[in-house]
Design a protein around this motif. Structure first.
Motif, PDB file in Angstrom:
ATOM      1  N   ARG A   1      -5.733  11.451   6.416  1.00 49.68           N
ATOM      2  CA  ARG A   1      -6.240  10.211   6.660  1.00 49.68           C
ATOM      3  C   ARG A   1      -7.727  10.305   5.768  1.00 49.68           C
ATOM      4  NH1 ARG A   1      -8.103   6.538   5.142  1.00 49.68           N
ATOM      5  NH2 ARG A   1      -8.678   4.701   6.147  1.00 49.68           N
ATOM      6  N   ILE A  47      -7.391   3.209  10.665  1.00 50.11           N
ATOM      7  CA  ILE A  47      -6.632   4.187  10.617  1.00 50.11           C
ATOM      8  C   ILE A  47      -5.428   4.381   9.609  1.00 50.11           C
ATOM      9  CG2 ILE A  47      -4.737   3.911  12.446  1.00 50.11           C
ATOM     10  CD1 ILE A  47      -5.673   6.836  13.405  1.00 50.11           C
ATOM     11  N   LEU A  48      -4.899   3.125   9.335  1.00 48.85           N
ATOM     12  CA  LEU A  48      -3.899   3.075   8.100  1.00 48.85           C
ATOM     13  C   LEU A  48      -4.765   2.831   6.849  1.00 48.85           C
ATOM     14  CD1 LEU A  48      -1.050   2.539   7.388  1.00 48.85           C
ATOM     15  CD2 LEU A  48      -1.162   0.059   8.188  1.00 48.85           C
ATOM     16  N   PRO A  49      -4.431   3.775   5.999  1.00 52.92           N
ATOM     17  CA  PRO A  49      -5.127   3.505   4.868  1.00 52.92           C
ATOM     18  C   PRO A  49      -4.276   2.620   3.894  1.00 52.92           C
ATOM     19  CG  PRO A  49      -3.848   5.693   4.584  1.00 52.92           C
ATOM     20  CD  PRO A  49      -3.863   5.140   6.156  1.00 52.92           C
ATOM     21  N   MET A  50      -4.653   1.575   3.410  1.00 49.21           N
ATOM     22  CA  MET A  50      -4.144   0.608   2.716  1.00 49.21           C
ATOM     23  C   MET A  50      -4.999  -0.364   1.890  1.00 49.21           C
ATOM     24  SD  MET A  50      -1.230  -1.904   4.081  1.00 49.21           S
ATOM     25  CE  MET A  50      -0.229  -0.754   4.517  1.00 49.21           C
ATOM     26  N   ILE A  64       3.570  -5.643   1.342  1.00 47.63           N
ATOM     27  CA  ILE A  64       4.407  -5.357   2.550  1.00 47.63           C
ATOM     28  C   ILE A  64       5.470  -6.527   2.649  1.00 47.63           C
ATOM     29  CG2 ILE A  64       4.088  -5.432   5.059  1.00 47.63           C
ATOM     30  CD1 ILE A  64       3.063  -2.974   4.061  1.00 47.63           C
ATOM     31  N   LYS A  87       9.769   1.274   5.144  1.00 50.97           N
ATOM     32  CA  LYS A  87       9.126   0.093   5.160  1.00 50.97           C
ATOM     33  C   LYS A  87       9.078  -0.908   6.265  1.00 50.97           C
ATOM     34  CE  LYS A  87      10.227  -0.709   0.138  1.00 50.97           C
ATOM     35  NZ  LYS A  87      11.046  -1.437  -0.836  1.00 50.97           N
ATOM     36  N   MET A 128      -0.963   9.246   2.154  1.00 50.25           N
ATOM     37  CA  MET A 128      -1.330   9.753   3.507  1.00 50.25           C
ATOM     38  C   MET A 128      -0.348  10.899   4.018  1.00 50.25           C
ATOM     39  SD  MET A 128      -3.083   8.484   6.844  1.00 50.25           S
ATOM     40  CE  MET A 128      -2.847   9.194   8.451  1.00 50.25           C
ATOM     41  N   THR A 142      -5.963   6.948   0.362  1.00 49.66           N
ATOM     42  CA  THR A 142      -6.170   5.632   0.399  1.00 49.66           C
ATOM     43  C   THR A 142      -5.116   4.663   0.519  1.00 49.66           C
ATOM     44  OG1 THR A 142      -6.260   5.309  -1.949  1.00 49.66           O
ATOM     45  CG2 THR A 142      -8.493   5.359  -1.036  1.00 49.66           C
ATOM     46  N   GLY A 143      -3.832   5.449   0.707  1.00 45.96           N
ATOM     47  CA  GLY A 143      -2.507   4.464   0.932  1.00 45.96           C
ATOM     48  C   GLY A 143      -1.810   5.197   1.642  1.00 45.96           C
ATOM     49  N   PRO A 144      -0.935   4.660   2.329  1.00 49.52           N
ATOM     50  CA  PRO A 144       0.126   5.170   3.432  1.00 49.52           C
ATOM     51  C   PRO A 144       1.069   6.171   2.819  1.00 49.52           C
ATOM     52  CG  PRO A 144       0.556   2.850   2.999  1.00 49.52           C
ATOM     53  CD  PRO A 144      -0.535   3.175   2.208  1.00 49.52           C
ATOM     54  N   GLU A 145       1.554   5.988   1.576  1.00 53.48           N
ATOM     55  CA  GLU A 145       2.551   7.061   1.255  1.00 53.48           C
ATOM     56  C   GLU A 145       1.701   8.419   0.987  1.00 53.48           C
ATOM     57  OE1 GLU A 145       2.457   3.794   0.370  1.00 53.48           O
ATOM     58  OE2 GLU A 145       4.184   3.301   1.275  1.00 53.48           O
ATOM     59  N   THR A 194       3.839  -2.173  11.765  1.00 51.48           N
ATOM     60  CA  THR A 194       2.302  -1.358  12.060  1.00 51.48           C
ATOM     61  C   THR A 194       1.423  -2.322  11.682  1.00 51.48           C
ATOM     62  OG1 THR A 194       3.520   0.848  11.810  1.00 51.48           O
ATOM     63  CG2 THR A 194       1.197   0.581  11.650  1.00 51.48           C
ATOM     64  N   VAL A 195       1.683  -2.854  10.472  1.00 42.59           N
ATOM     65  CA  VAL A 195       0.624  -3.756   9.960  1.00 42.59           C
ATOM     66  C   VAL A 195       0.521  -4.998  10.938  1.00 42.59           C
ATOM     67  CG1 VAL A 195       0.144  -5.664   8.149  1.00 42.59           C
ATOM     68  CG2 VAL A 195       0.542  -3.361   7.528  1.00 42.59           C
ATOM     69  N   LEU A 200       6.444   0.312   8.717  1.00 42.00           N
ATOM     70  CA  LEU A 200       5.037   0.374   7.956  1.00 42.00           C
ATOM     71  C   LEU A 200       4.854  -1.419   8.035  1.00 42.00           C
ATOM     72  CD1 LEU A 200       2.809   1.486   6.443  1.00 42.00           C
ATOM     73  CD2 LEU A 200       3.739   0.816   4.310  1.00 42.00           C
ATOM     74  N   ALA A 201       5.555  -2.379   7.837  1.00 44.53           N
ATOM     75  CA  ALA A 201       5.456  -3.946   8.246  1.00 44.53           C
ATOM     76  C   ALA A 201       4.995  -3.934   9.834  1.00 44.53           C
ATOM     77  CB  ALA A 201       6.909  -4.612   7.740  1.00 44.53           C
ATOM     78  N   LEU A 230       0.025   8.485  14.225  1.00 46.65           N
ATOM     79  CA  LEU A 230      -1.282   8.167  14.533  1.00 46.65           C
ATOM     80  C   LEU A 230      -1.507   6.541  14.260  1.00 46.65           C
ATOM     81  CD1 LEU A 230      -3.315  10.581  12.058  1.00 46.65           C
ATOM     82  CD2 LEU A 230      -3.093  10.542  14.597  1.00 46.65           C
ATOM     83  N   TRP A 231      -0.960   5.922  13.482  1.00 41.18           N
ATOM     84  CA  TRP A 231      -1.059   4.612  13.063  1.00 41.18           C
ATOM     85  C   TRP A 231      -0.530   3.476  14.122  1.00 41.18           C
ATOM     86  CZ3 TRP A 231       2.004   5.177   7.696  1.00 41.18           C
ATOM     87  CH2 TRP A 231       1.374   5.806   6.875  1.00 41.18           C
TER      88      TRP A 231
END
Lengths: 265, 284
Positions: free
Chosen positions: B224, A96-99, A107, B166, B233, B228-231, B172-173, B169-170, B39-40
Motif C-alpha cells: 500500500r 487504504i484503497l490506492p486509486m 469503476i 472488478k 498494489m 497508487t493503484g489497486p492492481e 469496495t468503493v 472493487l466496485a 485490507l480494503w
C-alpha cells in the motif's frame, strides 16, 4: 422565436417508454409513515426531479426505487437490464484503497483511458486525473462521481443531491453537463434536490414530495400549485429569477407566453 | 533441522526447488490479491477468525476420514458463514464477535485434536499433525500430494479473484452504488469468502494456521505504501510475498530458523522498510 424543447421525443410520440415505474409505494418504519401511496414513473429520456423539504422522504424514495430499501407496500418495476448510472448522496473514499481519479472514473465501466480523460474534461477536473481520489474536495468528488456515472453510458442517471458541496458557478456547470448527457445520450435523469432554483430550470418534470406526492408537473405548473407554495413559499420569488431564461418565452409584444404544458398534465 | 553453521552462508547457497518452495510461492501469489481486499474491506479480524478455525478443520478432516485440507476449507467456509450471520446482532460490535469466534474456534480445535489423538499422542495419517506444524506450518514436510492441493486450490483462488476483481472493487468503493448498478453483491461476497477459506486451507500447510493471516495481510500492507493503484498494489504485494517466502526459506536453510515464522519476519522487515521510503519522500 425558437422554443426550447421541453418535451422529449419519446413523450411527444404519445406513448412514453418507461424505464422505471413505482406504484402505490408506502414505507412504514415503526409507527412513522415515511412514504405513503407514491406513484411515480420515469420515461425514457425524461428528466424528473424530486423536490421537498428536509425529511420529506426524497432520499429514501430514491433508495426504494433503486432496490436498496424494500417498501412496506407497493411495487417498483424497472425496464429489464436497465443500465443505471448512480450518484449516491455521499461517497467518502478510503485512503487504504490506492486509486487515482482516472482509475476511479473507470469503476463500473470498461471505458478506455482516452474516454476517461474526455469525461474528466467534461466535468472540469482533467487536471486532477492523477490525484488520489481520497484527496479530492467535496465538490471535486461530486464531479468525479458524475464523470464515472456518465462513462457507464447509462439509460437512466440517478442522482442524489448531485451538486452538494459544489460552488454556485460549478453547480450550473454540472447541471448543464447533466442536461447535455440527456440531450446527447438520451438518458433519463432522476434527481433528488432541495435546491429548487437551478434544478427546476434543468428538468422536464418536478415531483414535489412531502411523504406523499403533493403535486407534480412541469416546473411552471408546480410552482403555481398551492401545496408547493405552502412548502416553499419563501423560495418562489428567487426561483423566478434563476429560471428566467428557461421557464417562459416572450411573445412579439413582450408579453410572457408560457410553454406548452406537459401532455400528461 | 539446522543445515550447518553460520559461516557456511553465502548468496550462492541455493534454495533447493522442493515441493515446499513451490507451494510457498503459490500461496504467496494467491494471498496477494486476496490480502489487498482483506485490507480494503477492513476484514483483517475476519480473516484471522477464519484462519483460526484451521485446527478445528484438521480435527474434522481426521474425524471424518476425509482429506485434512478439505476439512480445513469446509470448516473455514462454515466459520465465515457463521460470522456473517452473527454480524446482524446489533448488541455486540463486530470485533467482539470476531474475538469470540476466533479464539473459540482455536480452543475447540485444540481440544478436538487432543480427543482424536489421545492424550499426548500424535496421529499419523500419512502426515505428521503435530501441533507446532499445524500452528506454524512446515514447508519441509510438504509432500507431492500436498503440492497438488496447493496448486489446485491456489490456482483456483487466483482464477476466481481475477474473475470477481472488478465487481469486488466496485463494491469496495461503494457497496450500494455497486448494488444499484447491477453488481450481484451477495453472490460476490460469498464467492470471496469461500475463496478465502480455500486460501486459508492451502496456506495453512505452508505457514500454519496462526501465520496464514500474516501472509495475507503484511505483503499487502507493505505494498500500500508503495503504490497508487489497486492492481499495482496487488502485484507489488505478490512480489513482496514471493520475496518473503524466498527469504524465509533461505533463513530456514541457512540458520535453521523455523520456516513459517521466518517468512513472516521477512515480510515484516519489508513492511518496515516501506516506512523508510515514505519518510524519505516526505522529507524531500
Amino acid at each position: 422565436m425558437p422554443v426550447l424543447p421541453r418535451v422529449t421525443l419519446a413523450m411527444q410520440s404519445g406513448i412514453p417508454q418507461l424505464v422505471l415505474r413505482a406504484e402505490n409505494l408506502s414505507l412504514i418504519l415503526g409507527s412513522k409513515h415515511i412514504l405513503s401511496g407514491v406513484d411515480l414513473a420515469v420515461a425514457s429520456g425524461e428528466s424528473v426531479t424530486l423536490v421537498g423539504p428536509n425529511g420529506a422522504g426524497k432520499t429514501i424514495l430514491l433508495r426504494v426505487l433503486m432496490g436498496l430499501v424494500v417498501p412496506t407496500f407497493g411495487v417498483v418495476t424497472r425496464r429489464p437490464g436497465l443500465r443505471v448510472g448512480y450518484l449516491p448522496q455521499t461517497l467518502v473514499p478510503d485512503p487504504i484503497l490506492p486509486m487515482d481519479v482516472r482509475r476511479f472514473v473507470g469503476i463500473g465501466s470498461d471505458a478506455s483511458q482516452s474516454r476517461r480523460s474526455e469525461a474528466l474534461n467534461d466535468v472540469g477536473i482533467e487536471n486532477l486525473s492523477r490525484r488520489p481520489v481520497h484527496e479530492l474536495s467535496g465538490g471535486e468528488m461530486r464531479r468525479a462521481m458524475l464523470a464515472r456515472a456518465l462513462l457507464r453510458d447509462p439509460e437512466i442517471l440517478v442522482l442524489d443531491e448531485p451538486v452538494q458541496g459544489v460552488d454556485f458557478a460549478g453547480q450550473m456547470e454540472l447541471y448543464e453537463r447533466i442536461a447535455k448527457a440527456k440531450a446527447d445520450q438520451g438518458c433519463a435523469v432522476l434527481m433528488v434536490s432541495h435546491d429548487l432554483n437551478l434544478v427546476m430550470a434543468a428538468t422536464d418534470r418536478v415531483i414535489c414530495l412531502n411523504h406523499h406526492v403533493c403535486c407534480q408537473g412541469t416546473p411552471e405548473s408546480v410552482r403555481g400549485h398551492a401545496e408547493y407554495q405552502a412548502l416553499f413559499g419563501n423560495d418562489v420569488e428567487s426561483l423566478a429569477v434563476y429560471t428566467h431564461h428557461h421557464d417562459h418565452v416572450h411573445g412579439t409584444s413582450g408579453k410572457v407566453v408560457p410553454f406548452e404544458p406537459d401532455p400528461r398534465d | 533441522m539446522s543445515t550447518g553453521p553460520l559461516v557456511k552462508w553465502s548468496p550462492l547457497n541455493r534454495i533447493p526447488v522442493t515441493e515446499g518452495l513451490i507451494g510457498g510461492l503459490v500461496v504467496a501469489l494467491v494471498a496477494a490479491p486476496m490480502g489487498c481486499f482483506i485490507l480494503w474491506r477492513r476484514m483483517v479480524f475476519f480473516g484471522a477468525a477464519v484462519s483460526h478455525s484451521g485446527l478445528l478443520g484438521v480435527a474434522l478432516g481426521l474425524a471424518l476420514g476425509i482429506n485434512v485440507t478439505a476439512g480445513v476449507v469446509l470448516t473455514a467456509a462454515a466459520v465465515a458463514v457463521i460470522l456473517v450471520i452473527m454480524r446482524g446482532d446489533k448488541r455486540l460490535e463486530d470485533d467482539a464477535i470476531l474475538g469470540v469466534v476466533a479464539h473459540g474456534a482455536l480452543a475447540l480445535g485444540l481440544v478436538a485434536l487432543t480427543l482424536l489423538e489421545g492424550p499426548g499422542g500424535a496421529v499419523h495419517s500419512g502426515h505428521d499433525h503435530d501441533l507446532e506444524t499445524l500452528l506454524f506450518g512446515d514447508i519441509a514436510s510438504i509432500t507431492r500430494t500436498d503440492l497438488v492441493w496447493i496448486i489446485g486450490g491456489g490456482g483456483a483462488g487466483l482464477v476466481v479473484m481475477a474473475a470477481i476483481w472488478k465487481s469486488l472493487l466496485a463494491m469496495t468503493v461503494h457497496e450500494e452504488m455497486a448494488i444499484v448498478e447491477g453488481v450481484p453483491v451477495p453472490v460476490i461476497s460469498i464467492v470471496f469468502m469461500l475463496t478465502m477459506a480455500v486460501v486459508v486451507g492451502v496456506g495453512m500447510m505452508v505457514v500454519g494456521t496462526l501465520l496464514i493471516v500474516s501472509l495475507l495481510i503484511i505483503p499487502a500492507a507493505a505494498a500500500r505504501r508503495l503504490t497508487t493503484g489497486p492492481e499495482a498494489m496487488a502485484a507489488i504485494a505478490a512480489v513482496i510475498g514471493i520475496a518473503s517466502v524466498l527469504g524465509g526459506l533461505q533463513a530456514h536453510i541457512t540458520w535453521g530458523f523455523p520456516a513459517g515464522p521466518s517468512v513472516v519476519v521477512v515480510a515484516v522487515l519489508v513492511f518496515g522498510l516501506t516506512f523508510g521510503v515514505r519518510v524519505r519522500r516526505n522529507l524531500s
